[in-house]
Design an enzyme around this catalytic site. Structure first.
Site, PDB file in Angstrom:
ATOM      1  N   HIS A   1       0.839  -1.195   0.000  1.00 14.96           N
ATOM      2  CA  HIS A   1       0.000   0.000   0.000  1.00 14.96           C
ATOM      3  C   HIS A   1       0.875   1.246   0.000  1.00 14.96           C
ATOM      4  O   HIS A   1       1.939   1.272   0.649  1.00 14.96           O
ATOM      5  CB  HIS A   1      -0.906   0.033   1.241  1.00 14.96           C
ATOM      6  CG  HIS A   1      -1.684  -1.212   1.455  1.00 14.96           C
ATOM      7  ND1 HIS A   1      -2.581  -1.713   0.539  1.00 14.96           N
ATOM      8  CD2 HIS A   1      -1.696  -2.080   2.501  1.00 14.96           C
ATOM      9  CE1 HIS A   1      -3.113  -2.829   1.012  1.00 14.96           C
ATOM     10  NE2 HIS A   1      -2.591  -3.068   2.193  1.00 14.96           N
TER      11      HIS A   1
ATOM     12  N   GLU B   1      -1.592  -0.271   8.410  1.00 12.72           N
ATOM     13  CA  GLU B   1      -2.510  -1.205   9.057  1.00 12.72           C
ATOM     14  C   GLU B   1      -1.798  -1.971  10.152  1.00 12.72           C
ATOM     15  O   GLU B   1      -0.570  -2.020  10.214  1.00 12.72           O
ATOM     16  CB  GLU B   1      -3.093  -2.178   8.030  1.00 12.72           C
ATOM     17  CG  GLU B   1      -2.064  -3.046   7.326  1.00 12.72           C
ATOM     18  CD  GLU B   1      -2.658  -3.790   6.136  1.00 12.72           C
ATOM     19  OE1 GLU B   1      -3.157  -4.910   6.331  1.00 12.72           O
ATOM     20  OE2 GLU B   1      -2.594  -3.255   5.003  1.00 12.72           O
TER      21      GLU B   1
ATOM     22  N   HIS C   1       3.494  -7.354   1.935  1.00 15.02           N
ATOM     23  CA  HIS C   1       2.912  -8.177   2.987  1.00 15.02           C
ATOM     24  C   HIS C   1       1.810  -9.068   2.427  1.00 15.02           C
ATOM     25  O   HIS C   1       1.330  -8.852   1.314  1.00 15.02           O
ATOM     26  CB  HIS C   1       2.345  -7.301   4.105  1.00 15.02           C
ATOM     27  CG  HIS C   1       1.215  -6.419   3.640  1.00 15.02           C
ATOM     28  ND1 HIS C   1       1.426  -5.221   2.997  1.00 15.02           N
ATOM     29  CD2 HIS C   1      -0.139  -6.564   3.718  1.00 15.02           C
ATOM     30  CE1 HIS C   1       0.262  -4.658   2.709  1.00 15.02           C
ATOM     31  NE2 HIS C   1      -0.702  -5.462   3.121  1.00 15.02           N
TER      32      HIS C   1
ATOM     33  N   ARG D   1      -1.360  -5.035  -6.049  1.00 17.76           N
ATOM     34  CA  ARG D   1      -0.971  -6.441  -6.046  1.00 17.76           C
ATOM     35  C   ARG D   1       0.371  -6.616  -6.743  1.00 17.76           C
ATOM     36  O   ARG D   1       0.589  -6.113  -7.835  1.00 17.76           O
ATOM     37  CB  ARG D   1      -2.015  -7.295  -6.777  1.00 17.76           C
ATOM     38  CG  ARG D   1      -3.199  -7.691  -5.934  1.00 17.76           C
ATOM     39  CD  ARG D   1      -4.010  -8.789  -6.614  1.00 17.76           C
ATOM     40  NE  ARG D   1      -5.411  -8.612  -6.293  1.00 17.76           N
ATOM     41  CZ  ARG D   1      -6.335  -8.155  -7.130  1.00 17.76           C
ATOM     42  NH1 ARG D   1      -6.013  -7.877  -8.366  1.00 17.76           N
ATOM     43  NH2 ARG D   1      -7.576  -8.021  -6.735  1.00 17.76           N
TER      44      ARG D   1
END
Length: 318
Positions: free
Chosen positions: A101, A118, A176, A196
């Site tokens: 991200h 996150e 991740h 992705r």
């Protein structure tokens, strides 16, 4: 204060191809979709807003409530930006894609969005379950492009075995993935922006290979080896009626894990709203029953809040 009360939220579900059915089994999520990969428990994101179930605002989306009452967000930050957090349950029956991200600056400039930091709190993990968190050694774009051609991309990734109770912070730019057999709670910035990098050559519902986003991923990716695992430095504080453990404190959010054996109380001050995500057991919040799987939004300025019962939860604030 007028209009302020603990709001019980109904989630929005996601049926991504890697999901399972455990969220229905563990938390009774009565959503008509299979698989049920994610439930967006506290969300104002347009891709999956949650809905208030109780009280004055029952039937309204949380976004509608906060648009009408920006004071519920608190004095910290800009209320015009909306709720900056999104809280989920995730059931990974299969491996998620290897992904990354962007940070806020890149996302704002090129996507008109927030970036995405996150953190994960592992609820269940099958024997041998692992996550991907960063690279095992330093890489560069040339190495990764060559690895993709040869089909050995995964040998560069850093895998970590996990168990229930583990927590991990995933900064923007960190490659991740959540591995198969893991159920977790995720706290993140309010963003649905994912690049992705590798997806096991899987096809989507349309029969086509799922899209990768390599060019953008290479621009935001941290290619240095991972330097943290997320397990160290946690301290449990024991108080009368509960134990409290800070899992994550960063510029985006603060997450505390609380095990209540009898009762505890805390203040929701004017500066920021708070979110309670119930993980196990049952009890009451301000006299209203809550159980595992429930999520409550507590408006800024609500004040003293009491929790009773035998219940485990995450307490979240921005």
């Amino acid at each position: 204060m007028a209009g302020r009360y603990p709001m019980l939220l109904a989630p929005c579900g996601k049926d991504y191809l890697w999901g399972g059915i455990r969220l229905k089994e563990l938390f009774g999520k009565n959503l008509d979709m299979t698989p049920l990969a994610e439930t967006w428990e506290c969300s104002v994101h347009p891709d999956g807003p949650s809905t208030v179930q109780n009280g004055l605002f029952a039937g309204k989306t949380l976004k509608e409530v906060l648009d009408a009452h920006p004071e519920f967000l608190g004095t910290k930050g800009n209320p015009a930006d909306g709720l900056p957090l999104l809280v989920k349950f995730i059931d990974a029956a299969k491996d998620l894609s290897i992904q990354v991200h962007p940070d806020d600056a890149f996302a704002k400039e090129f996507e008109g969005s927030r970036g995405k930091a996150e953190m994960w709190y592992v609820l269940k993990a099958a024997e041998g379950a692992k996550i991907v968190l960063g690279f095992e050694h330093r890489v560069n774009e040339e190495i990764l492009r060559e690895a993709r051609k040869k089909g050995d991309f995964r040998r560069h990734l850093h895998y970590i075995p996990v168990k229930a109770g583990d927590s991990f912070f995933v900064p923007p730019g960190t490659v991740h993935a959540i591995g198969a057999g893991i159920i977790l709670a995720e706290v993140q910035e309010s963003s649905n922006l994912t690049y992705r990098v590798y997806d096991y050559d899987r096809t989507g519902a349309d029969g086509k290979m799922r899209k990768l986003h390599l060019e953008k991923a290479f621009r935001v990716m941290n290619m240095n080896p991972v330097t943290m695992h997320g397990r160290g430095g946690r301290t449990v504080r024991y108080e009368t009626g509960c134990s409290r453990e800070t899992l994550c404190r960063c510029r985006y959010f603060e997450v505390e894990h609380i095990r209540c054996t009898d009762h505890f109380s805390f203040d929701v001050r004017r500066e920021a709203c708070q979110i309670l995500l119930c993980l196990e057991g049952e009890g009451t919040v301000e006299g209203d029953c809550v159980k595992a799987g429930d999520c409550l939004f507590l408006p800024a300025g609500y004040g003293g809040t009491e929790v009773r019962g035998r219940i485990g939860l995450l307490k979240i604030r921005n």
